[in-house]
Scaffold this motif. Structure first.
Motif, PDB file in Angstrom:
ATOM      1  N   UNK A 218      49.425   3.827  26.863  1.00 15.85           N
ATOM      2  CA  UNK A 218      50.879   4.042  26.888  1.00 15.85           C
ATOM      3  C   UNK A 218      51.629   3.460  25.702  1.00 15.85           C
ATOM      4  N   UNK A 219      51.190   2.292  25.202  1.00 16.84           N
ATOM      5  CA  UNK A 219      51.903   1.661  24.092  1.00 16.84           C
ATOM      6  C   UNK A 219      51.742   2.424  22.778  1.00 16.84           C
ATOM      7  N   UNK A 220      50.811   3.390  22.731  1.00 11.39           N
ATOM      8  CA  UNK A 220      50.604   4.210  21.537  1.00 11.39           C
ATOM      9  C   UNK A 220      51.190   5.612  21.720  1.00 11.39           C
ATOM     10  N   UNK A 221      52.010   5.797  22.758  1.00  9.46           N
ATOM     11  CA  UNK A 221      52.535   7.129  23.079  1.00  9.46           C
ATOM     12  C   UNK A 221      54.059   7.177  23.041  1.00  9.46           C
ATOM     13  N   UNK A 222      54.575   8.373  22.744  1.00  8.97           N
ATOM     14  CA  UNK A 222      56.004   8.665  22.848  1.00  8.97           C
ATOM     15  C   UNK A 222      56.162   9.973  23.603  1.00  8.97           C
TER      16      UNK A 222
ATOM     17  N   UNK B  29      61.940   9.268  24.203  1.00  8.17           N
ATOM     18  CA  UNK B  29      62.993   9.587  23.233  1.00  8.17           C
ATOM     19  C   UNK B  29      63.512  10.992  23.491  1.00  8.17           C
ATOM     20  N   UNK B  30      64.828  11.175  23.372  1.00  7.54           N
ATOM     21  CA  UNK B  30      65.398  12.504  23.612  1.00  7.54           C
ATOM     22  C   UNK B  30      66.562  12.771  22.673  1.00  7.54           C
ATOM     23  N   UNK B  31      66.774  14.044  22.420  1.00  2.52           N
ATOM     24  CA  UNK B  31      67.891  14.524  21.608  1.00  2.52           C
ATOM     25  C   UNK B  31      68.514  15.683  22.373  1.00  2.52           C
TER      26      UNK B  31
ATOM     27  N   UNK C 117      54.174  14.978  24.247  1.00  4.61           N
ATOM     28  CA  UNK C 117      53.677  13.606  24.106  1.00  4.61           C
ATOM     29  C   UNK C 117      53.000  13.485  22.748  1.00  4.61           C
ATOM     30  N   UNK C 118      53.456  12.514  21.947  1.00  2.98           N
ATOM     31  CA  UNK C 118      52.844  12.227  20.647  1.00  2.98           C
ATOM     32  C   UNK C 118      52.099  10.901  20.743  1.00  2.98           C
ATOM     33  N   UNK C 119      50.906  10.865  20.144  1.00  2.11           N
ATOM     34  CA  UNK C 119      50.027   9.711  20.287  1.00  2.11           C
ATOM     35  C   UNK C 119      49.549   9.243  18.914  1.00  2.11           C
TER      36      UNK C 119
END
Length: 525
Positions: free
Chosen positions: A248-252, A79-81, A92-94
């Motif tokens: 990976x599926x729990x990360x952004x 995700x980016x802004x 990285x948020x988990x």
């Protein structure tokens, strides 16, 4: 001197190049636009005919750059802004934190926070990581909460490739050496000692109110590592946890101030198909428990008379926190609860000032301004993906604990009463103002983008949130407050608790019409 004489001669003559300049740039050039020339009757407040209409910058309150989200083949979200500026914040948020430690030793998330940005497969030490970031003017940080772990770096945008590579190494390839684990044990021990000694009891009370509200489940589990677990947590324990929750599926991967396609390319390069240090990229046993609100009381008897020594010591105080279940941040009632929390407001009795300092909130008007012996009265709202907790923290002399608790229970009862239109508008304006001022900061935008995408796979933009806040009506606040008051209370108490009312009496007061505690009678005083 000769030059001065020459200039004076030309001025007196009124001829030559000076004369020509006067004809070209003098009165004939500006008389058309003056009030005394061709337009003698046009006031200064009206535009001149024939002059192009000026174009001014406009502010429509909406962001011009949308938040872009891409999902990679391994399930990781990027995700980016976009944002103007030389620097960016990337991290990285988990979905990882103390709420997922039911099957593990409590304190693993606390350990991982302290171990962040230590040696990895590519970097031999923390110093090497910091030197790499310094080349791009960067700084790093790691924070854990009950439900989220966040690794973040702010650096020059030109170093994006290096930063993402470093973050991937820190998250997926930590060495967790025996020396690093031992140093972390010392750091955790020091933090626990500091937590018990600091004059501000709010972090400890917050821990206690969660423990009381969600007894031995999810967000009620210890956020700080218990003393008895410090020596038990080692590399094997950490790896068993990381194997299930650092997937990976729990990360952004979130970024602010970067081009989205560039961030996606870096994510594919460093986070796609990487074998983590713990061996397996697939989770085996993930805790999917939903928070169960239980209510209850957590008490800690402690001598608070020597918490703050010196020439002007803080007086001995007893601290009480009373809370009720609200809602998760995914529900529609989250915004009315946020407005209610702002309407309650509060703070310390030492605070001074006028509008903007919270002096018009209910806890100031009804509590601190009327009861001079109250040291503090502040409202807090904690919200998670499946539950929430609205609570009031109050402090006073131990001899006035009973009266203080009754004042707080009365304020809870008043929440379900009539809501004044003026105070509601003020609370909505304050909430909008706080939201927009916080989002001026790039790291705050980063955290907002990351947390929203982690929870909902999308992001509500600020102008959408402002619209939701504006649409809150008095009946919405009254409805959510009345619903909240039907639940069981949670109570945390710290200090001299001799005069603390029983949990049953506090529950009875919150079930009554006026919030009064049941009368107690003593044979001997």
């Amino acid at each position: 001197m000769a030059a001065v004489v020459l200039v004076a001669t030309r001025l007196l003559r009124g001829s030559g190049c000076w004369s020509g300049s006067r004809l070209r740039f003098g009165p004939s050039a500006y008389r058309r636009f003056s009030s005394g020339g061709a337009y003698p009757n046009i006031p200064l407040s009206s535009p001149l005919p024939g002059v192009p209409k000026p174009v001014f910058a406009t502010v429509d309150g909406q962001e011009k750059f949308e938040t872009k989200v891409t999902t990679l083949d391994n399930g990781l979200h990027v995700a980016s802004q976009n944002k103007f500026g030389q620097f960016c914040t990337v991290g990285i948020l988990i979905n990882s934190g103390s709420r997922y430690e039911a099957k593990y030793l409590s304190g693993i998330a606390h350990f991982l926070e302290k171990l962040a940005f230590s040696s990895t497969a590519r970097f031999d030490s923390k110093d090497e990581i910091l030197l790499t970031l310094e080349k791009h003017g960067g700084i790093c940080d790691c924070q854990t909460s009950r439900d989220t772990t966040m690794y973040a770096v702010s650096a020059d945008s030109k170093g994006l490739d290096t930063v993402v590579g470093l973050l991937a190494d820190v998250v997926l390839q930590p060495r967790l050496t025996d020396e690093e684990v031992e140093m972390t044990r010392m750091a955790v021990q020091f933090e626990l000692e500091d937590l018990n000694l600091r004059p501000d009891p709010e972090p400890l009370l917050t821990e206690m109110i969660h423990e009381a509200a969600y007894r031995e489940n999810t967000v009620g589990l210890h956020r700080f590592c218990p003393t008895e677990n410090i020596a038990k947590i080692n590399r094997e324990v950490l790896h068993s946890y990381l194997r299930n929750y650092y997937t990976p599926d729990r990360m952004v991967l979130a970024g602010v101030g970067v081009e989205h396609e560039h961030l996606v390319d870096c994510a594919r390069k460093y986070l796609l198909g990487v074998q983590p240090a713990w061996g397996s990229a697939e989770a085996v046993d993930v805790d999917r428990s939903v928070a169960q609100y239980t209510g209850g009381i957590a008490k800690l008897e402690r001598d608070m008379s020597n918490v703050s020594l010196g020439p002007t010591p803080i007086p001995e105080l007893t601290h009480i926190m009373v809370g009720l279940e609200s809602c998760s941040f995914l529900e529609e009632d989250f915004i009315p609860f946020a407005v209610l929390n702002m309407m309650m407001g509060g703070g310390g009795s030492f605070s001074a000032g006028g509008p903007g300092k919270g002096m018009f909130s209910r806890l100031y008007l009804n509590v601190l301004n009327r009861h001079h012996w109250m040291y503090n009265a502040t409202s807090y709202h904690h919200s998670y993906e499946d539950t929430g907790l609205l609570c009031i923290h109050a402090s006073a002399d131990p001899r006035q604990v009973r009266e203080m608790v009754e004042i707080i229970t009365k304020e809870f009862i008043l929440m379900g009463g009539t809501v004044d239109a003026v105070e509601l508008e003020r609370a909505k304006t304050q909430l909008t103002s706080m939201l927009m001022m916080n989002l001026e900061s790039r790291p705050v935008i980063f955290e907002d983008v990351g947390r929203q995408v982690l929870a909902t796979r999308s992001r509500k933009l600020p102008h959408e949130l402002c619209t939701l806040i504006r649409n809150v009506k008095p009946e919405d606040v009254k409805r959510v407050a009345s619903k909240m008051l039907r639940g069981k209370p949670s109570v945390a108490a710290l200090g001299d608790l001799t005069d603390l009312p029983t949990y049953e009496h506090i529950q009875t007061a919150l079930s009554s019409k006026d919030g009064r505690l049941p009368r107690t009678y003593r044979l001997f005083r």
